[in-house]
Write an enzyme that holds these catalytic residues in place. Structure first.
Site, mmCIF file in Angstrom:
data_model
loop_
_atom_site.group_PDB
_atom_site.id
_atom_site.type_symbol
_atom_site.label_atom_id
_atom_site.label_comp_id
_atom_site.label_asym_id
_atom_site.label_seq_id
_atom_site.Cartn_x
_atom_site.Cartn_y
_atom_site.Cartn_z
ATOM 1 N N HIS A 186 117.715 39.026 -27.965
ATOM 2 C CA HIS A 186 117.641 39.469 -29.084
ATOM 3 C C HIS A 186 116.671 38.659 -30.122
ATOM 4 O O HIS A 186 115.915 39.066 -30.831
ATOM 5 C CB HIS A 186 118.890 39.388 -29.953
ATOM 6 C CG HIS A 186 120.036 40.398 -29.318
ATOM 7 N ND1 HIS A 186 121.111 40.284 -28.714
ATOM 8 C CD2 HIS A 186 119.719 41.821 -29.291
ATOM 9 C CE1 HIS A 186 121.718 41.226 -28.218
ATOM 10 N NE2 HIS A 186 120.623 42.377 -28.527
ATOM 11 N N ASP B 130 124.421 47.630 -31.116
ATOM 12 C CA ASP B 130 125.700 46.301 -30.876
ATOM 13 C C ASP B 130 125.248 45.384 -31.852
ATOM 14 O O ASP B 130 126.135 44.742 -32.289
ATOM 15 C CB ASP B 130 125.286 45.543 -29.511
ATOM 16 C CG ASP B 130 123.950 45.224 -29.171
ATOM 17 O OD1 ASP B 130 123.281 44.497 -30.047
ATOM 18 O OD2 ASP B 130 123.576 45.745 -27.919
ATOM 19 N N ASP C 22 119.562 60.494 -32.714
ATOM 20 C CA ASP C 22 118.373 60.371 -31.870
ATOM 21 C C ASP C 22 117.218 59.757 -32.509
ATOM 22 O O ASP C 22 116.790 60.186 -33.268
ATOM 23 C CB ASP C 22 118.012 62.090 -31.327
ATOM 24 C CG ASP C 22 117.002 61.708 -30.410
ATOM 25 O OD1 ASP C 22 116.244 60.764 -30.278
ATOM 26 O OD2 ASP C 22 117.013 63.047 -29.536
ATOM 27 N N ASP D 283 115.083 48.679 -29.029
ATOM 28 C CA ASP D 283 115.829 47.947 -28.346
ATOM 29 C C ASP D 283 116.890 48.812 -27.554
ATOM 30 O O ASP D 283 118.059 49.331 -27.911
ATOM 31 C CB ASP D 283 116.847 47.074 -29.265
ATOM 32 C CG ASP D 283 117.917 46.368 -28.695
ATOM 33 O OD1 ASP D 283 118.009 46.149 -27.529
ATOM 34 O OD2 ASP D 283 118.994 45.684 -29.402
ATOM 35 N N SER D 284 116.528 49.530 -26.489
ATOM 36 C CA SER D 284 117.117 50.499 -25.692
ATOM 37 C C SER D 284 117.667 49.842 -24.370
ATOM 38 O O SER D 284 117.378 48.924 -23.912
ATOM 39 C CB SER D 284 116.249 51.721 -25.412
ATOM 40 O OG SER D 284 115.351 51.199 -24.413
ATOM 41 N N THR D 285 118.384 51.007 -23.890
ATOM 42 C CA THR D 285 118.704 50.773 -22.310
ATOM 43 C C THR D 285 117.464 50.981 -21.605
ATOM 44 O O THR D 285 116.324 51.334 -22.039
ATOM 45 C CB THR D 285 119.692 51.702 -22.162
ATOM 46 O OG1 THR D 285 119.560 53.023 -22.486
ATOM 47 C CG2 THR D 285 121.124 51.538 -22.562
ATOM 48 N N ASP D 286 117.636 50.849 -20.315
ATOM 49 C CA ASP D 286 116.341 51.131 -19.366
ATOM 50 C C ASP D 286 116.073 52.675 -19.316
ATOM 51 O O ASP D 286 116.841 53.688 -19.854
ATOM 52 C CB ASP D 286 116.926 50.794 -17.946
ATOM 53 C CG ASP D 286 117.139 49.200 -17.674
ATOM 54 O OD1 ASP D 286 116.637 48.663 -18.561
ATOM 55 O OD2 ASP D 286 118.062 48.927 -17.252
HETATM 56 N N1 SPD Z 1 118.948 46.267 -18.091
HETATM 57 C C1 SPD Z 1 119.413 46.092 -19.153
HETATM 58 C C2 SPD Z 1 118.531 46.129 -20.475
HETATM 59 C C3 SPD Z 1 119.180 46.000 -21.726
HETATM 60 C C4 SPD Z 1 118.324 46.371 -22.809
HETATM 61 N N2 SPD Z 1 119.063 46.670 -23.766
HETATM 62 C C5 SPD Z 1 119.821 45.641 -24.294
HETATM 63 C C6 SPD Z 1 120.451 45.948 -25.472
HETATM 64 C C7 SPD Z 1 120.908 44.834 -26.363
HETATM 65 N N3 SPD Z 1 120.977 44.858 -27.879
#
Ligand code: SPD
Length: 274
Positions: A62, A86, A136, A153-156
């Site tokens: 972060h 989060d 979205d 700040d996303s997932t993969d």
């Molecule tokens: N492989 C996991 C990558 C996660 C990236 N995003 C995390 C979100 C935390 N705020």
């Protein structure tokens, strides 16, 4: 009986955490979400089998996705965070005393779990300047503008986050930034997936004058080597020094995190000097 969570880093590599108990398991409309209490890393949020954040090392991610772009901008007032439900990125953004922080996350389940169980992240949500939008991020960016800094700040880049790594989205980001605006994005592990950083670097380089990849060491992410990228039409240089508390980021690290190992420079054809 011992319980372990294992994340598959490749089809031949797994990395595990010993679990004390499962705090919550939610199958939302978008994702399969687990929140574990673990022995060594505290509360651990897992989405679709992938560790997103842990109580012990979340500060690294972060701080690094937030402070480099925020200190590059001369005076960041209006900030957009895409993903980041989060609240961890919003918490770091508040250290810069912005006017307004908008968090747009597609999955309300992540926001609610964090509010209930991860106050160390979601404490940002009690600040009046932080507004949460469930929706979205791609559509949001197309319809809103006036941002100084946008943090992705996303997932993969699989599943719901896939579109956040595409040229169409980057074009929309540029339009929604104020002059001199900056974006930052997490770009995965260059050790296992250098193509993620290369893809982002190549696409952003077509749109922005200045693009800088940078790295951080995040123990619970695959390989521990994690990449980010910043992009802007203004020169990317440190314009202010950190005058707030951090645990990982320092003024010195602003530049040292941009010193890339040779295999990344060669693969991405980037010298970090665009
Ligand atoms: N492989 C996991 C990558 C996660 C990236 N995003 C995390 C979100 C935390 N705020």
């Amino acid at each position: 009986m011992e319980y372990w969570f294992y994340e598959e880093h490749t089809e031949n590599v797994r990395w595990g955490l010993r679990i004390k108990n499962e705090i919550a398991h939610v199958k939302s409309d978008f994702q399969d979400i687990h929140l574990f209490e673990t022995y060594d890393f505290g509360k651990t949020l897992v989405i679709d089998g992938t560790i997103q954040t842990t109580e012990r090392d979340e500060f690294i991610y972060h701080e690094m996705i937030v402070h480099p772009p925020m200190l590059t901008h001369p005076s960041p007032r209006k900030i957009l965070i895409i993903g980041g439900g989060d609240g961890g990125a919003a918490r770091e953004v508040l250290k810069h005393d912005p006017q307004e922080v908008i968090v747009v996350d597609i999955d309300s389940a992540v926001i609610e779990l964090s509010k209930k169980h991860m106050k160390f992240l979601s404490k940002a949500y009690s600040d009046d300047r932080v507004k949460i939008v469930v929706g979205d991020g791609i559509e949001y960016v197309k319809k809103h503008d006036g941002f100084d800094v946008i943090i992705i700040d996303s997932t993969d880049p699989v599943g719901p986050a896939e579109g956040l790594f595409k040229k169409e989205f980057y074009d929309a980001l540029k339009k929604s930034l104020n002059d001199g605006g900056i974006i930052s994005q997490q770009c995965g592990t260059p050790f296992y997936h250098p193509e993620e950083l290369k893809n982002a670097y190549d696409l952003l380089s077509k749109i922005f004058k200045f693009v800088k990849p940078y790295l951080a060491h995040i123990p619970t992410y695959p390989s521990g080597m994690w990449s980010f990228v910043m992009a802007s039409d203004d020169e990317l240089k440190l314009r202010r020094v950190p005058e707030f508390e951090t645990k990982y980021f320092t003024e010195e690290l602003y530049y040292s995190s941009m010193s890339l190992p040779k295999f990344i420079k060669e693969y991405c054809h980037c010298n970090g000097d665009k």
